[in-house]
Write an enzyme that holds these catalytic residues in place. Structure first.
Site, PDB file in Angstrom:
ATOM      1  N   CYS A   2      32.560 -24.565 -64.807  1.00  0.00           N
ATOM      2  CA  CYS A   2      32.966 -25.759 -65.515  1.00  0.00           C
ATOM      3  C   CYS A   2      32.696 -26.911 -64.569  1.00  0.00           C
ATOM      4  O   CYS A   2      32.306 -26.719 -63.429  1.00  0.00           O
ATOM      5  CB  CYS A   2      34.454 -25.677 -65.822  1.00  0.00           C
ATOM      6  SG  CYS A   2      34.898 -24.167 -66.679  1.00  0.00           S
ATOM      7  N   ARG A  27      27.277 -28.102 -66.736  1.00  0.00           N
ATOM      8  CA  ARG A  27      28.075 -26.966 -66.247  1.00  0.00           C
ATOM      9  C   ARG A  27      28.867 -26.297 -67.355  1.00  0.00           C
ATOM     10  O   ARG A  27      29.433 -25.215 -67.166  1.00  0.00           O
ATOM     11  CB  ARG A  27      29.063 -27.454 -65.196  1.00  0.00           C
ATOM     12  CG  ARG A  27      28.397 -27.832 -63.939  1.00  0.00           C
ATOM     13  CD  ARG A  27      29.377 -28.435 -62.973  1.00  0.00           C
ATOM     14  NE  ARG A  27      28.755 -28.496 -61.678  1.00  0.00           N
ATOM     15  CZ  ARG A  27      28.905 -27.572 -60.739  1.00  0.00           C
ATOM     16  NH1 ARG A  27      29.710 -26.558 -60.927  1.00  0.00           N
ATOM     17  NH2 ARG A  27      28.269 -27.685 -59.595  1.00  0.00           N
ATOM     18  N   TRP A  74      33.252 -24.238 -69.705  1.00  0.00           N
ATOM     19  CA  TRP A  74      32.432 -23.139 -70.187  1.00  0.00           C
ATOM     20  C   TRP A  74      33.394 -21.949 -70.192  1.00  0.00           C
ATOM     21  O   TRP A  74      33.801 -21.462 -69.136  1.00  0.00           O
ATOM     22  CB  TRP A  74      31.256 -22.896 -69.240  1.00  0.00           C
ATOM     23  CG  TRP A  74      30.340 -21.814 -69.716  1.00  0.00           C
ATOM     24  CD1 TRP A  74      29.323 -21.929 -70.620  1.00  0.00           C
ATOM     25  CD2 TRP A  74      30.346 -20.439 -69.304  1.00  0.00           C
ATOM     26  NE1 TRP A  74      28.709 -20.718 -70.806  1.00  0.00           N
ATOM     27  CE2 TRP A  74      29.306 -19.783 -70.021  1.00  0.00           C
ATOM     28  CE3 TRP A  74      31.129 -19.687 -68.431  1.00  0.00           C
ATOM     29  CZ2 TRP A  74      29.040 -18.426 -69.861  1.00  0.00           C
ATOM     30  CZ3 TRP A  74      30.856 -18.328 -68.278  1.00  0.00           C
ATOM     31  CH2 TRP A  74      29.814 -17.719 -68.985  1.00  0.00           C
ATOM     32  N   ASN A  98      37.625 -24.920 -61.988  1.00  0.00           N
ATOM     33  CA  ASN A  98      36.337 -24.267 -62.200  1.00  0.00           C
ATOM     34  C   ASN A  98      36.387 -22.967 -61.404  1.00  0.00           C
ATOM     35  O   ASN A  98      36.661 -22.996 -60.207  1.00  0.00           O
ATOM     36  CB  ASN A  98      35.203 -25.165 -61.681  1.00  0.00           C
ATOM     37  CG  ASN A  98      33.879 -24.427 -61.620  1.00  0.00           C
ATOM     38  OD1 ASN A  98      33.648 -23.490 -62.387  1.00  0.00           O
ATOM     39  ND2 ASN A  98      32.999 -24.846 -60.713  1.00  0.00           N
ATOM     40  N   GLY A  99      36.128 -21.844 -62.066  1.00  0.00           N
ATOM     41  CA  GLY A  99      36.160 -20.557 -61.374  1.00  0.00           C
ATOM     42  C   GLY A  99      36.901 -19.528 -62.220  1.00  0.00           C
ATOM     43  O   GLY A  99      37.137 -19.754 -63.407  1.00  0.00           O
ATOM     44  N   GLU A 478       9.826 -14.125 -68.770  1.00  0.00           N
ATOM     45  CA  GLU A 478      10.261 -15.519 -68.832  1.00  0.00           C
ATOM     46  C   GLU A 478      10.067 -16.089 -70.245  1.00  0.00           C
ATOM     47  O   GLU A 478      10.936 -16.808 -70.758  1.00  0.00           O
ATOM     48  CB  GLU A 478       9.490 -16.339 -67.780  1.00  0.00           C
ATOM     49  CG  GLU A 478       9.736 -17.830 -67.776  1.00  0.00           C
ATOM     50  CD  GLU A 478      11.191 -18.242 -67.512  1.00  0.00           C
ATOM     51  OE1 GLU A 478      12.011 -17.402 -67.149  1.00  0.00           O
ATOM     52  OE2 GLU A 478      11.481 -19.439 -67.714  1.00  0.00           O
ATOM     53  N   LYS A 482      13.108 -17.557 -72.493  1.00  0.00           N
ATOM     54  CA  LYS A 482      13.100 -18.931 -73.043  1.00  0.00           C
ATOM     55  C   LYS A 482      13.365 -18.883 -74.548  1.00  0.00           C
ATOM     56  O   LYS A 482      14.146 -19.677 -75.077  1.00  0.00           O
ATOM     57  CB  LYS A 482      11.752 -19.631 -72.815  1.00  0.00           C
ATOM     58  CG  LYS A 482      11.458 -20.110 -71.429  1.00  0.00           C
ATOM     59  CD  LYS A 482      12.209 -21.355 -71.015  1.00  0.00           C
ATOM     60  CE  LYS A 482      13.455 -21.008 -70.254  1.00  0.00           C
ATOM     61  NZ  LYS A 482      13.324 -20.770 -68.839  1.00  0.00           N
ATOM     62  N   GLU A 485      17.111 -17.914 -75.276  1.00  0.00           N
ATOM     63  CA  GLU A 485      18.139 -18.901 -74.963  1.00  0.00           C
ATOM     64  C   GLU A 485      18.028 -20.151 -75.820  1.00  0.00           C
ATOM     65  O   GLU A 485      19.030 -20.770 -76.136  1.00  0.00           O
ATOM     66  CB  GLU A 485      18.216 -19.215 -73.466  1.00  0.00           C
ATOM     67  CG  GLU A 485      17.158 -20.088 -72.869  1.00  0.00           C
ATOM     68  CD  GLU A 485      17.428 -20.395 -71.382  1.00  0.00           C
ATOM     69  OE1 GLU A 485      16.447 -20.543 -70.657  1.00  0.00           O
ATOM     70  OE2 GLU A 485      18.590 -20.492 -70.958  1.00  0.00           O
ATOM     71  N   HIS A 501       6.289   4.159 -73.822  1.00  0.00           N
ATOM     72  CA  HIS A 501       7.422   4.944 -73.304  1.00  0.00           C
ATOM     73  C   HIS A 501       8.715   4.615 -74.027  1.00  0.00           C
ATOM     74  O   HIS A 501       9.795   4.872 -73.507  1.00  0.00           O
ATOM     75  CB  HIS A 501       7.550   4.719 -71.789  1.00  0.00           C
ATOM     76  CG  HIS A 501       6.316   5.123 -71.052  1.00  0.00           C
ATOM     77  ND1 HIS A 501       5.915   6.434 -70.930  1.00  0.00           N
ATOM     78  CD2 HIS A 501       5.344   4.378 -70.455  1.00  0.00           C
ATOM     79  CE1 HIS A 501       4.764   6.480 -70.272  1.00  0.00           C
ATOM     80  NE2 HIS A 501       4.402   5.248 -69.982  1.00  0.00           N
ATOM     81  N   LYS A 600      24.129 -25.092 -67.563  1.00  0.00           N
ATOM     82  CA  LYS A 600      22.992 -25.257 -66.650  1.00  0.00           C
ATOM     83  C   LYS A 600      23.265 -24.605 -65.295  1.00  0.00           C
ATOM     84  O   LYS A 600      22.389 -23.982 -64.720  1.00  0.00           O
ATOM     85  CB  LYS A 600      22.728 -26.759 -66.471  1.00  0.00           C
ATOM     86  CG  LYS A 600      21.558 -27.083 -65.585  1.00  0.00           C
ATOM     87  CD  LYS A 600      20.256 -26.796 -66.279  1.00  0.00           C
ATOM     88  CE  LYS A 600      19.056 -27.075 -65.403  1.00  0.00           C
ATOM     89  NZ  LYS A 600      17.886 -26.296 -65.851  1.00  0.00           N
TER      90      LYS A 600
HETATM   91  O1  M6R Z   1      20.256 -22.876 -60.833  1.00  0.00           O
HETATM   92  P1  M6R Z   1      19.637 -21.509 -60.758  1.00  0.00           P
HETATM   93  O2  M6R Z   1      18.153 -21.577 -60.661  1.00  0.00           O
HETATM   94  O3  M6R Z   1      20.218 -20.658 -59.676  1.00  0.00           O
HETATM   95  O4  M6R Z   1      19.983 -20.825 -62.142  1.00  0.00           O
HETATM   96  C1  M6R Z   1      19.675 -19.484 -62.379  1.00  0.00           C
HETATM   97  C2  M6R Z   1      19.771 -19.162 -63.854  1.00  0.00           C
HETATM   98  O5  M6R Z   1      21.070 -19.342 -64.302  1.00  0.00           O
HETATM   99  C3  M6R Z   1      18.816 -20.012 -64.702  1.00  0.00           C
HETATM  100  O6  M6R Z   1      17.508 -19.891 -64.282  1.00  0.00           O
HETATM  101  C4  M6R Z   1      18.915 -19.607 -66.191  1.00  0.00           C
HETATM  102  O7  M6R Z   1      18.423 -18.319 -66.359  1.00  0.00           O
HETATM  103  C5  M6R Z   1      18.166 -20.627 -67.051  1.00  0.00           C
HETATM  104  N1  M6R Z   1      19.018 -21.118 -68.089  1.00  0.00           N
HETATM  105  C6  M6R Z   1      16.964 -20.082 -67.711  1.00  0.00           C
HETATM  106  O8  M6R Z   1      16.280 -21.038 -68.449  1.00  0.00           O
END
Ligand code: M6R
Length: 605
Positions: A2, A27, A74, A98-99, A478, A482, A485, A501, A600
């Protein structure tokens, strides 16, 4: 994960709290709240949803206190509703957190056995109620210290008190917390970014630290109430301000600025006159490096996966990669000739930071590849290689992924050269390809119109598959991440050779299958794997940099990308996948910059 903020001032603080909370929304954005001391009472306002909602509440019903705390959530414990939103307050104390408090259930039982009632389902409320109990007999600092000694887990806290109206107490264990200084005003924040518009003077709390701040003073303590000193850092001016410009959202801006991101990053690390790479001061003498371990989460982990192929191809160094949340619990064998590289856009990801701590505790040499050079991970590593991408605001990582890959490639190339693992002509050829990369990225972005057409194929799809081999395998992962998410569509990334497999069973008539097949040693093999999918009805969307005419009746869409050489192809081939996820999400009217359930910066385990 958060965001928290606290401001002690000589004027009303609620509008600055709102502005800072907007910056902290990366966050968490499922609920928001603030509390100020207004006319000697704790004035708490909270809502489910975004900070905009909270701002509207304040328009109708202002909060005029000159000391206050704020929070964006969050959810971890309890659904995202108003009751579970922070702050959590009693009549005399108000807390933002936060935590995660891991022993909250036990503490809750103990408090309930004394007849104390809980209002929310959060772990945070135990902190509020424990401090409230302590305050019956003690002063605030002692009450907070005694409470913290009972907590297991991680926290960054901001606390205000009805009867001690000049102070905010902050505390940190595991989750980041910064303090900012100004005239007649001092601040507490989850990161310096949230405080940057108010001050450039920052101190960072370390684990176990507390701070007591009033409008004209900040003091730091350890858990035993001993005073400690903290260094003040002066933040540099960030030219690349987080601003959408004419773009619909941050993500599209971030995708389309990738040619510039690449150019900036390459310029920082290369000397175009000497035709060399400006990386020196390796924490381990390059010829002594036996093994490199690359660690990250999510997209950052995917950049580690790509880098593994590069290190294997260009150097004689042994390479291992790991997901930070796994690495931190493995029974590891440390060796002083290993270099541990932590990749993170934010530099605040809890699992990555914890994995780094473990390496530091074992006296290993650590390097971080980060976007935020003021972050915890950057500060705690021996060596920092910034990616110079500027603030990335969209939750889905795009330009930071590209920057991470570029820095890892540059590092790999430099190591290969200084260790004499490659000859000069191989070094020169790779450096020259690297210099051509920004232009290739610029050209790649031109495929947007074709991708828009492709995106329509996903609207009624049950799911999708992304296939690649070698360097294109991490890119398949990746691409799938993308799409998941951003558009909430099920997507799987697979090494194409692995389909038979098991995953081939998922292929049915019309299932979109994205095949990433650059012109490399795997090309023909990938085509064979693609045939197996075609034979079972999969709808092929083919992405290649091969010049050969490939489009035929079996391939629904073909996208031709600029060619930049085998090793750098994953960087270029990522772009159509980012655009695809973006356009599917746009067609589905999803929240592009803030996808549901995500944040984020993932600052909890
Ligand atoms: O800030 P970071 O690069 O350590 O974050 C790692 C992941 O949380 C981040 O890459 C996440 O997978 C993204 N939302 C992907 O788009």
């Amino acid at each position: 994960m958060c965001g928290i903020i606290g401001i002690a001032s000589n004027k009303a603080v609620s509008s600055n709290i709102i502005n800072s909370l907007k910056k902290l929304e990366y966050r968490g954005y499922d609920s928001a709240g603030l509390a100020t001391l207004n006319k000697n009472e704790i004035d708490e306002k909270k809502c489910s949803g975004r900070v905009d909602q909270l701002e509207k509440m304040l328009f109708k019903n202002p909060s005029n206190g000159s000391i206050g705390i704020g929070h964006v959530r969050w959810a971890t414990h309890g659904i995202p509703n108003v009751t579970n939103a922070h702050p959590h307050s009693t009549e005399i104390v108000s807390v933002v957190h936060n935590g995660i408090i891991e022993n909250s259930d036990n503490l809750k039982k103990k408090l309930e056995s004394k007849g104390i009632k809980f209002k929310s389902q959060t772990d945070t409320e135990v902190i509020t109620l424990l401090i409230t109990e302590q305050l019956k007999e003690r002063q605030p600092l002692e009450s907070v210290c005694n409470t913290l000694k009972q907590l297991k887990g991680s926290f960054a806290l901001g606390i205000i008190f009805k009867n001690f109206k000049d102070i905010i107490i902050g505390a940190r264990r595991g989750s980041p917390l910064a303090v900012g200084y100004s005239n007649n005003e001092n601040y507490l924040g989850s990161d310096s970014y949230a405080l940057k518009s108010m001050t450039n003077k920052i101190s960072y709390l370390d684990d176990g630290d507390l701070c007591v701040l009033s409008k004209d003073k900040v003091e730091f303590y350890d858990l035993n109430k001993n005073k400690i000193n903290k260094k003040i850092h002066i933040l540099t001016n960030d030219q690349n301000v987080a601003n959408k410009g004419d773009y619909k959202n941050f993500m599209s801006k971030e995708i389309f600025e990738q040619a510039t991101t690449a150019k900036n990053c390459i310029n920082e690390y290369t000397d175009s006159l000497k035709k060399d790479i400006n990386i020196y001061n390796f924490p381990i003498l390059p010829s002594n490096i036996k093994k490199i371990t690359l660690i990250g989460c999510g997209t950052a982990y995917h950049s580690c996966l790509v880098a593994r192929y590069w290190f294997e191809e260009l150097t004689t160094i042994d390479v291992e990669i790991d997901i930070a949340s796994e690495f931190r619990y493995r029974k590891l064998k440390f060796d002083t000739n290993n270099l541990y590289i932590f990749v993170s856009q934010s530099g605040e990801t809890a699992d990555t930071a914890a994995a780094l701590d473990i390496c530091n505790k074992n006296n290993m040499k650590t390097c971080s590849v980060v976007n935020s050079v003021e972050s915890t991970i950057a500060r705690n590593s021996n060596w920092v290689l910034p990616i110079h991408a500027g603030p990335e605001i969209g939750v889905a990582s795009t330009k930071a992924f590209l920057g991470q890959m570029i820095v890892l490639f540059i590092l790999c190339l430099k190591l290969a050269k200084v260790r004499k693992d490659i000859d000069h002509s191989t070094f020169k050829m790779n450096l020259s390809n690297l210099e051509k990369l920004p232009e290739a990225i610029e050209k790649s972005l031109k495929v947007e119109n074709s991708i828009q057409l492709m995106a329509k194929e996903f609207l009624d799809a049950k799911g999708s598959m992304f296939l690649g081999r070698g360097l294109s395998f991490p890119i398949a992962l990746e691409g799938a991440l993308k799409l998941k998410e951003l558009s909430y569509l099920h997507a799987e990334g697979y090494p194409a050779g692995e389909m038979k497999h098991g995953p081939l069973a998922l292929i049915e008539e019309g299932l979109p299958v994205i095949v990433i097949a650059p012109k490399d040693k795997y090309f023909e093999k990938t085509l064979s794997n693609m045939q197996e999918v075609i034979a079972r009805g999969g709808k092929i969307l083919f992405i290649t940099d091969h010049k050969k005419e490939l489009i035929n009746e079996n391939i629904r869409f073909g996208i031709r990308m600029p060619s930049i050489g085998n090793l750098l192809s994953p960087i270029v081939l990522t772009i159509p996948l980012q655009l695809l996820a973006y356009h599917v999400a746009l067609l589905k009217d999803c929240d592009i910059d803030k996808p549901r359930n995500l944040a984020k910066s993932v600052t909890v385990e």
